[in-house]
Motif scaffolding. Structure first.
Motif, PDB file in Angstrom:
ATOM      1  N   ARG A 148       0.912  -1.481  -0.079  1.00 20.81           N
ATOM      2  CA  ARG A 148       0.569  -0.216  -0.070  1.00 20.81           C
ATOM      3  C   ARG A 148       0.718   1.586   0.348  1.00 20.81           C
ATOM      4  NH1 ARG A 148      -5.636   1.113   1.501  1.00 20.81           N
ATOM      5  NH2 ARG A 148      -5.852  -1.072   1.859  1.00 20.81           N
ATOM      6  N   LEU A 149       0.344   2.129  -0.958  1.00 20.90           N
ATOM      7  CA  LEU A 149       1.362   3.194  -0.969  1.00 20.90           C
ATOM      8  C   LEU A 149       1.104   4.248   0.048  1.00 20.90           C
ATOM      9  CD1 LEU A 149       1.350   3.961  -5.471  1.00 20.90           C
ATOM     10  CD2 LEU A 149       3.121   2.602  -3.475  1.00 20.90           C
ATOM     11  N   PRO A 150       1.855   5.797   0.067  1.00 19.61           N
ATOM     12  CA  PRO A 150       1.496   6.548   0.915  1.00 19.61           C
ATOM     13  C   PRO A 150       0.303   7.372   0.697  1.00 19.61           C
ATOM     14  CG  PRO A 150       3.219   6.562   0.834  1.00 19.61           C
ATOM     15  CD  PRO A 150       2.965   5.933  -0.049  1.00 19.61           C
ATOM     16  N   SER A 151      -0.296   7.175  -0.242  1.00 20.73           N
ATOM     17  CA  SER A 151      -0.883   7.979  -1.496  1.00 20.73           C
ATOM     18  C   SER A 151      -2.399   7.009  -0.991  1.00 20.73           C
ATOM     19  CB  SER A 151      -1.376   7.928  -2.085  1.00 20.73           C
ATOM     20  OG  SER A 151      -0.449   6.889  -3.825  1.00 20.73           O
ATOM     21  N   PRO A 206       9.286   0.318   5.313  1.00 20.83           N
ATOM     22  CA  PRO A 206       8.075   1.131   5.706  1.00 20.83           C
ATOM     23  C   PRO A 206       8.579   1.826   6.751  1.00 20.83           C
ATOM     24  CG  PRO A 206       6.863  -0.570   5.778  1.00 20.83           C
ATOM     25  CD  PRO A 206       8.397  -0.728   5.431  1.00 20.83           C
ATOM     26  N   ALA A 251       7.056   5.187   7.388  1.00 22.39           N
ATOM     27  CA  ALA A 251       6.246   6.200   7.379  1.00 22.39           C
ATOM     28  C   ALA A 251       4.538   5.940   8.268  1.00 22.39           C
ATOM     29  CB  ALA A 251       5.657   6.527   6.156  1.00 22.39           C
ATOM     30  N   LYS A 265       1.819   4.264   9.452  1.00 15.29           N
ATOM     31  CA  LYS A 265       0.187   4.459   9.149  1.00 15.29           C
ATOM     32  C   LYS A 265      -0.711   5.039   9.814  1.00 15.29           C
ATOM     33  CE  LYS A 265       1.412  -0.601   7.327  1.00 15.29           C
ATOM     34  NZ  LYS A 265       0.867  -1.988   7.441  1.00 15.29           N
TER      35      LYS A 265
END
Length: 374
Positions: A104-107, A222, A224, A226
């Motif tokens: 799953r991308l940040p977008s 990842p 970032a 969630k």
């Protein structure tokens, strides 16, 4: 006479040292200098992979990183069809050479990443990490004892010869031969005060470098954070009838789908979400079909899947009667046509009378009459 003979193969066979085998394949190995890919025999001679799967694996391994290797992309590059390529990819995935991961991308968009490992058995071995004691052990093996210079420097000075015993007198009986004393470790003589201590000899440098890790992940983990998952929807007006119907629907799911055998705690937690669907006039059959269709295999956490679907697929409330009615068009006032009483010209005006030219002419003529009267 017109048949072209290829003599290059004959010359290459003549240069092979040793006798040629009577049967079987004969290899003419010419070293590659550019545009080559190293393929292990564990892949080329894999007993459980078909030749199509081995060829697809070699094709994927020869492509640079970042090239699309999906079924349609490989079908555009190869002569095999999509069905054979899909079967070959499933074989490679079963043997560990290929792995397709959903990320799953940040977008918020979900993509599929294809990871190919040229030697999957190396991933199963324990990773060797560089130990701080390894250089010391290697140095010990390289220099097990002091060097020659150190031995010459640290060797004690030879002790002076002991004085000879006086000769025995004739009156004294001859000394009985005593057994020679066994050599016992004697303390090393202390160094003389005027003799300087030798400088310490540093250990030889160690040339042992730590081994690199066997597998370096190409995709970093990842970092970032969630976002927290959205809360479970709840009805605007919680009534006992909605709670009873939602509990009955969740308890009845195991009759249609055995994987959804929920506990009482899970049913009490998910009942408000089903009540929100029922409050928005969703049919129970539609709710059951939405929750139990297209399940992942294997289904490990059914309650979590139900919570996600109840939250993400919540339908909007039904529109009311006034919302479905067509909007009223704004009324536009149209000025009617009138006929001028003076020149019969048509003009727009809410009341009958004269047109603009006739009104200006009548006004100008009235001004002239008043001027003449004055």
């Amino acid at each position: 006479m017109d048949t072209q003979q290829n003599t290059a193969l004959t010359r290459a066979l003549a240069e092979i040292p040793g006798p040629l085998p009577a049967r079987g394949v004969i290899h003419i190995a010419i070293p590659h200098t550019d545009r080559f890919t190293v393929v292990g025999n564990h892949l080329a001679q894999h007993p459980d992979l078909s030749c199509t799967a081995v060829g697809i694996a070699v094709r994927i391994q020869s492509l640079p990183q970042g090239v699309e290797v999906g079924i349609k992309a490989l079908a555009a590059r190869c002569r095999e069809g999509e069905k054979r390529i899909a079967a070959a990819l499933r074989e490679l995935e079963a043997c560990g050479y290929l792995q397709r991961v959903r990320d799953r991308l940040p977008s918020g968009r979900t993509i599929t990443r294809t990871v190919f490992c040229n030697q999957p058995t190396a991933l199963l071995r324990p990773r060797q990490t560089a130990s701080p004691r390894r250089p010391a052990v290697a140095a010990t093996h390289q220099a097990p004892g002091p060097g020659p210079a150190e031995e010459l420097t640290a060797a004690p000075a030879p002790a002076p010869d002991p004085a000879p015993d006086p000769a025995p007198t004739p009156a004294s009986p001859p000394a009985s031969p005593s057994p020679s004393p066994s050599p016992s470790p004697s303390p090393s003589p202390s160094p003389e005060p005027d003799m300087p201590e030798p400088p310490p000899v540093p250990p030889p440098p160690s040339f042992v470098t730590p081994l690199p890790p066997l597998f370096v992940p190409l995709v970093p983990n990842p970092t970032a954070p969630k976002p927290p998952p959205p809360p479970l929807p709840r009805p605007a007006e919680a009534t006992p009838e909605l709670d009873r119907a939602a509990t009955a629907l969740l308890s009845d799911l195991r009759r249609h789908t055995p994987e959804f055998t929920l506990s009482e705690a899970d049913i009490r937690q998910l009942a408000p979400g089903v009540a929100a669907w029922l409050e928005r006039a969703a049919h129970p059959d539609a709710i059951r079909r939405t929750l139990t269709t297209d399940l992942p295999h294997p289904l490990r956490r059914p309650a979590l899947l139900l919570k996600h679907r109840l939250t993400a697929l919540l339908p909007p409330p039904l529109p009311g009667v006034h919302d479905l009615a067509a909007p009223a068009r704004p009324r536009v006032t149209v000025t009617p046509f009138q006929t001028c009483d003076g020149c019969d010209r048509v003009f727009r005006s809410p009341t009958p009378g004269h047109c603009r030219d006739c009104r200006e002419h009548r006004a100008h003529r009235g001004d002239d009459t008043r001027t003449a009267a004055a």
